[in-house]
Design an enzyme around this catalytic site. Structure first.
Site, mmCIF file in Angstrom:
data_model
loop_
_atom_site.group_PDB
_atom_site.id
_atom_site.type_symbol
_atom_site.label_atom_id
_atom_site.label_comp_id
_atom_site.label_asym_id
_atom_site.label_seq_id
_atom_site.Cartn_x
_atom_site.Cartn_y
_atom_site.Cartn_z
ATOM 1 N N ARG A 129 3.457 0.146 14.885
ATOM 2 C CA ARG A 129 1.984 0.194 14.900
ATOM 3 C C ARG A 129 1.406 -1.131 15.385
ATOM 4 N NH1 ARG A 129 1.714 2.136 9.063
ATOM 5 N NH2 ARG A 129 -0.497 1.621 9.014
ATOM 6 N N ARG A 169 0.840 -1.205 0.000
ATOM 7 C CA ARG A 169 0.000 0.000 0.000
ATOM 8 C C ARG A 169 0.877 1.257 0.000
ATOM 9 N NH1 ARG A 169 -4.378 0.553 4.789
ATOM 10 N NH2 ARG A 169 -2.709 1.457 6.023
HETATM 11 P P1 ADP Z 1 -3.994 1.792 10.090
HETATM 12 O O1 ADP Z 1 -5.128 1.132 10.817
HETATM 13 O O2 ADP Z 1 -3.690 1.166 8.778
HETATM 14 O O3 ADP Z 1 -2.788 1.999 10.945
HETATM 15 P P2 ADP Z 1 -5.392 4.354 10.205
HETATM 16 O O4 ADP Z 1 -5.636 5.164 9.009
HETATM 17 O O5 ADP Z 1 -6.577 3.801 10.925
HETATM 18 O O6 ADP Z 1 -4.443 3.224 9.669
HETATM 19 O O7 ADP Z 1 -4.530 5.165 11.270
HETATM 20 C C1 ADP Z 1 -3.311 5.781 10.947
HETATM 21 C C2 ADP Z 1 -2.702 6.447 12.185
HETATM 22 O O8 ADP Z 1 -3.616 7.462 12.669
HETATM 23 C C3 ADP Z 1 -2.497 5.527 13.403
HETATM 24 O O9 ADP Z 1 -1.260 4.863 13.350
HETATM 25 C C4 ADP Z 1 -2.581 6.552 14.560
HETATM 26 O O10 ADP Z 1 -1.385 7.273 14.705
HETATM 27 C C5 ADP Z 1 -3.640 7.530 14.093
HETATM 28 N N1 ADP Z 1 -4.989 7.148 14.576
HETATM 29 C C6 ADP Z 1 -6.033 6.736 13.800
HETATM 30 N N2 ADP Z 1 -7.108 6.472 14.559
HETATM 31 C C7 ADP Z 1 -6.747 6.703 15.842
HETATM 32 C C8 ADP Z 1 -7.409 6.583 17.101
HETATM 33 N N3 ADP Z 1 -8.667 6.168 17.195
HETATM 34 N N4 ADP Z 1 -6.706 6.903 18.224
HETATM 35 C C9 ADP Z 1 -5.449 7.330 18.156
HETATM 36 N N5 ADP Z 1 -4.761 7.449 17.019
HETATM 37 C C10 ADP Z 1 -5.391 7.140 15.855
#
Ligand code: ADP
Length: 200
Positions: free
Chosen positions: A146, A128
């Site tokens: 992550r 991706r």
């Molecule tokens: P993925 O699940 O592929 O890591 P996301 O787009 O859901 O991708 O999230 C990317 C980043 O955004 C996360 O690694 C985090 O830093 C931040 N993030 C997203 N949603 C949250 C949340 N609910 N709480 C805290 N940080 C978040």
């Protein structure tokens, strides 16, 4: 209202499946990741703060994402329901979400998790990263971080909903359509269940 959470590790396919689910079931898609990336693109103060955490593979502070969800719920007050994607990611976020939904006289109907093994996830995320323009998908160390955060902070959210008997897991490996079919079957069963309860 009918509210769902799509749960699972980074790269498990939540974004792809969410788009299909909201289209089929008429829900509003709330992806905290997408909302945060939009704040970054708009260069808002919130976006600038969030970027520091996201680039390192860390979570953005709870109060920031909870505030964002609160204003989205207000903005779509008349919605048929919401699909939460990438939220809640900590038990504190799950507790805050329950409180917000209770104030709106609604609740979470089901939490559906996509199950995918870590090696497959790393490969999907690196792939991706080649096209998405997401800097957090191009660096394997950030990807591994992550996953570590997911295990420590997000997996306990599964137990939170297991205790409420709302948690279901499905196989997240297969074609997009196969997985969507499995999700749809579960969601349709839950809608039928809710209708039978409210008819009583
Ligand atoms: P993925 O699940 O592929 O890591 P996301 O787009 O859901 O991708 O999230 C990317 C980043 O955004 C996360 O690694 C985090 O830093 C931040 N993030 C997203 N949603 C949250 C949340 N609910 N709480 C805290 N940080 C978040």
């Amino acid at each position: 209202m009918f509210n769902l959470i799509l749960f699972g590790p980074p790269g498990s396919g939540k974004g792809t499946q969410s788009e299909k689910i909201v289209e089929k079931f008429g829900l509003i898609h709330l992806s905290t990741g997408n909302l945060l990336r939009q704040e970054i693109a708009d260069e808002t103060p919130l976006g600038l703060e969030a970027k520091n955490f996201m680039d390192k593979g860390q979570l953005v502070p709870d109060e920031v994402v909870i505030g964002m969800i609160d204003s989205c719920l207000e903005k779509h007050a008349g919605a048929k329901g919401f699909l939460f994607d990438g939220f809640p990611r900590t038990v504190a976020q799950a507790e805050a979400l329950d409180k917000l939904l209770t104030l709106k006289k609604t609740s979470i109907a089901k939490v559906i998790a996509l199950d995918v093994i870590e090696e497959e996830l790393v490969q999907r995320l690196l792939k991706r990263g080649e096209t998405s323009g997401r800097s957090d998908d191009t660096n394997e160390a950030v990807i591994r971080k992550r996953f570590a955060v997911y295990k420590d902070e997000t997996e306990p959210v599964a137990d939170y909903y297991r205790e409420q008997e709302k948690f279901e897991m499905i196989q997240g490996i297969g074609t997009i359509d196969e997985i969507f079919k499995a999700l749809s079957t579960l969601i349709e069963a839950e809608i039928a269940h809710q209708q039978s309860v409210s008819a009583q």
